[in-house]
Design an enzyme around this catalytic site. Structure first.
Site, short mmCIF file in Angstrom:
data_model
loop_
_atom_site.label_atom_id
_atom_site.label_comp_id
_atom_site.label_asym_id
_atom_site.label_seq_id
_atom_site.Cartn_x
_atom_site.Cartn_y
_atom_site.Cartn_z
N ARG A 166 31.01 22.68 -9.10
CA ARG A 166 31.21 23.96 -9.84
C ARG A 166 32.08 23.73 -10.94
NH1 ARG A 166 32.85 28.38 -5.96
NH2 ARG A 166 31.32 30.12 -6.83
N LYS A 218 24.49 28.17 -5.80
CA LYS A 218 24.64 27.33 -7.10
C LYS A 218 23.54 27.70 -7.96
CE LYS A 218 25.88 24.40 -10.21
NZ LYS A 218 26.09 22.91 -9.96
N ASN A 222 23.90 29.77 -11.99
CA ASN A 222 23.45 29.24 -13.16
C ASN A 222 22.44 29.99 -13.81
OD1 ASN A 222 25.41 27.08 -13.55
ND2 ASN A 222 24.01 25.75 -12.06
N CYS A 272 22.39 21.52 -15.48
CA CYS A 272 22.49 22.80 -14.48
C CYS A 272 21.91 23.77 -15.03
CB CYS A 272 24.06 22.93 -14.06
SG CYS A 272 24.74 21.97 -13.05
N PHE A 337 24.94 18.67 -25.42
CA PHE A 337 24.22 19.85 -25.03
C PHE A 337 25.29 20.87 -25.24
CE2 PHE A 337 26.07 18.76 -20.83
CZ PHE A 337 26.60 20.02 -20.38
N ARG A 345 22.25 15.29 -21.81
CA ARG A 345 21.34 15.74 -21.05
C ARG A 345 20.58 17.00 -21.23
NH1 ARG A 345 23.92 14.80 -15.23
NH2 ARG A 345 25.73 15.41 -16.43
#
Length: 425
Positions: A166, A218, A222, A272, A337, A345
């Site tokens: 996290r 998780k 997100n 994520c 990103f 990514r």
């Protein structure tokens, strides 16, 4: 339980910092990665990724003999799996991408031969609900001589848990220590033993639950952030259509004591937020309607940006009939990103620049201070500094608000076009 030797499978943006944290506490750590370049780099005491303070910590851990990298797992007391969990290429069902667990399966196959009674295996990779149980099934299939939690419960030979990371890129070394950790065991004993492992360096609270709940936690975190970003991105598209400054609008709306709208951008990227909500949608497509819509809004934002750039180029050519598209230069600021990292990514900025480069017959300049060279997909573009791009380009597109881009006093020309997706200009 003593964890004298720890094996971390996957030495990327999460695995390497985690391995280094254990090594900094004088634990013997074996780092495993299929990338020989990464292994060789780490064994020299250097790093192959960009993360503040990581280089110093890795150098010290390697020099003192607590961290060593290799391409194959070796016997240990605890195994942490931190490998990618992307989508299967070309496999989309009903508009929903299919999760790819092949990296987790490969990691399980690699550690299975060296497992022994009493070992702990933790899946850290962000995964669809049920992935930890699937990993346990693969391990049990490979090692019928050992028992696993799904077979023997708390009395199993091997303990298995899920503990998702996290952390925020750029702050990983601090947040690994200070953030609370959710630890989901396949049994209560598995969770407790996993907590003992993380207590080696984690100062935040370790919260115990089931493996499935930890996986979903998780994904939920997100998906929540993705939904809030989608609201801001959709708002920016609406404001553009009705000629309202979205940055001023959000600033004013956020003066309400219970409103906190996020800032819009060119889309959502990273390993994520751009991926995890789809794991929920893929498992429950009929129920996850809001989560799916948010994903579609954010996934659609890069195309909206590309069309906006095309329109700007067309209007510029119309205003300058003596020029051709080939004579126009487009400058794109940022391809990572998110700000101030080198991670590309799932970057919407990278996707936008790639499309511009493929469609625009003129020069495309890229300003990205956090990488040494452009990726192969941008081989036709040219990497330049900020000042060069500002001077030479007719169309300027701000995609990522790196710190180095802010506060610059640059002359603005009425003959040029400025498209600001991050509120920098």
């Amino acid at each position: 339980m003593n964890f004298d030797t720890i094996c971390v499978v996957g030495l990327g943006y999460i695995g390497l910092p985690t391995a280094t944290m254990f090594a900094s506490r004088r634990k013997k750590v074996i780092g495993v990665d299929v990338n020989q370049h990464a292994v060789d780099t780490i064994n020299r005491g250097e790093i192959h990724i960009v993360e503040p303070a990581l280089d110093i910590a890795v150098h010290a851990a390697v020099k003192e003999g607590y961290l060593r990298a290799t391409t194959r797992p070796e016997p240990a007391d605890a195994f942490l799996v931190a490998v990618p969990t992307p989508f299967k290429k070309g496999q989309v069902e009903g508009g929903i991408p299919t999760p790819d667990l092949s990296y987790i399966q490969a990691a399980a196959d690699s550690i299975a031969p060296v497992l022994k009674k009493g070992d702990l295996v933790i899946l850290e990779s962000t995964s669809p609900v049920g992935a930890t149980e699937q990993m346990a099934a693969w391990l049990a299939e490979a090692r019928s001589d050992l028992t696993f939690p799904q077979q023997a419960g708390d009395n199993s030979d091997i303990r298995i848990a899920h503990c998702p990371e996290r952390v925020l890129p750029g702050h990983v070394m601090h947040e690994l220590i200070e953030n609370d950790r959710i630890i989901g065991g396949m049994t209560e004993r598995c969770a407790g033993i996993a907590r003992d492992l993380y207590a080696v360096f984690v100062r935040g609270e370790c919260l115990l639950t089931t493996a499935r709940t930890a996986e979903m936690a998780k994904l939920t975190e997100n998906a929540f952030r993705d939904t809030n970003i989608a609201f801001a991105n959709e708002l920016s598209i609406i404001c553009d259509k009705v000629d309202i400054d979205v940055w001023e609008l959000i600033r004013l709306a956020n003066r309400h004591p219970r409103v906190n709208i996020l800032q819009p951008g060119p889309g959502v990227g990273g390993h994520c937020i751009a991926v995890d909500p789809w794991f929920i949608v893929s498992e429950t497509p009929e129920e996850a309607r809001l989560i799916r819509t948010a994903r579609e809004v954010n996934d659609g934002k890069p195309e909206w940006v590309i069309n906006k750039i095309k329109l700007a180029v067309a209007e510029l050519l119309q205003a300058n009939p003596d020029k051709t598209a080939k004579e126009l230069t487009i400058a794109c600021y940022g391809v990572a990103f998110k700000p101030d990292i080198d991670d590309l990514r799932e970057s919407p900025a990278l996707e936008i620049v790639k499309n511009i480069m493929n469609d625009h017959p003129g020069n495309v300049l890229v300003v990205e201070p956090n990488i040494q060279s452009l990726p192969d997909v941008l081989n036709e573009a040219r990497k330049v500094d900020y000042e060069t791009a500002w001077e030479r380009a007719e169309v300027h597109v701000m995609l990522v608000d790196h710190k180095s881009f802010k506060g610059k006093e640059m002359n603005v020309s009425e003959k040029k076009v400025y498209i600001d997706l991050r509120g920098v200009w």
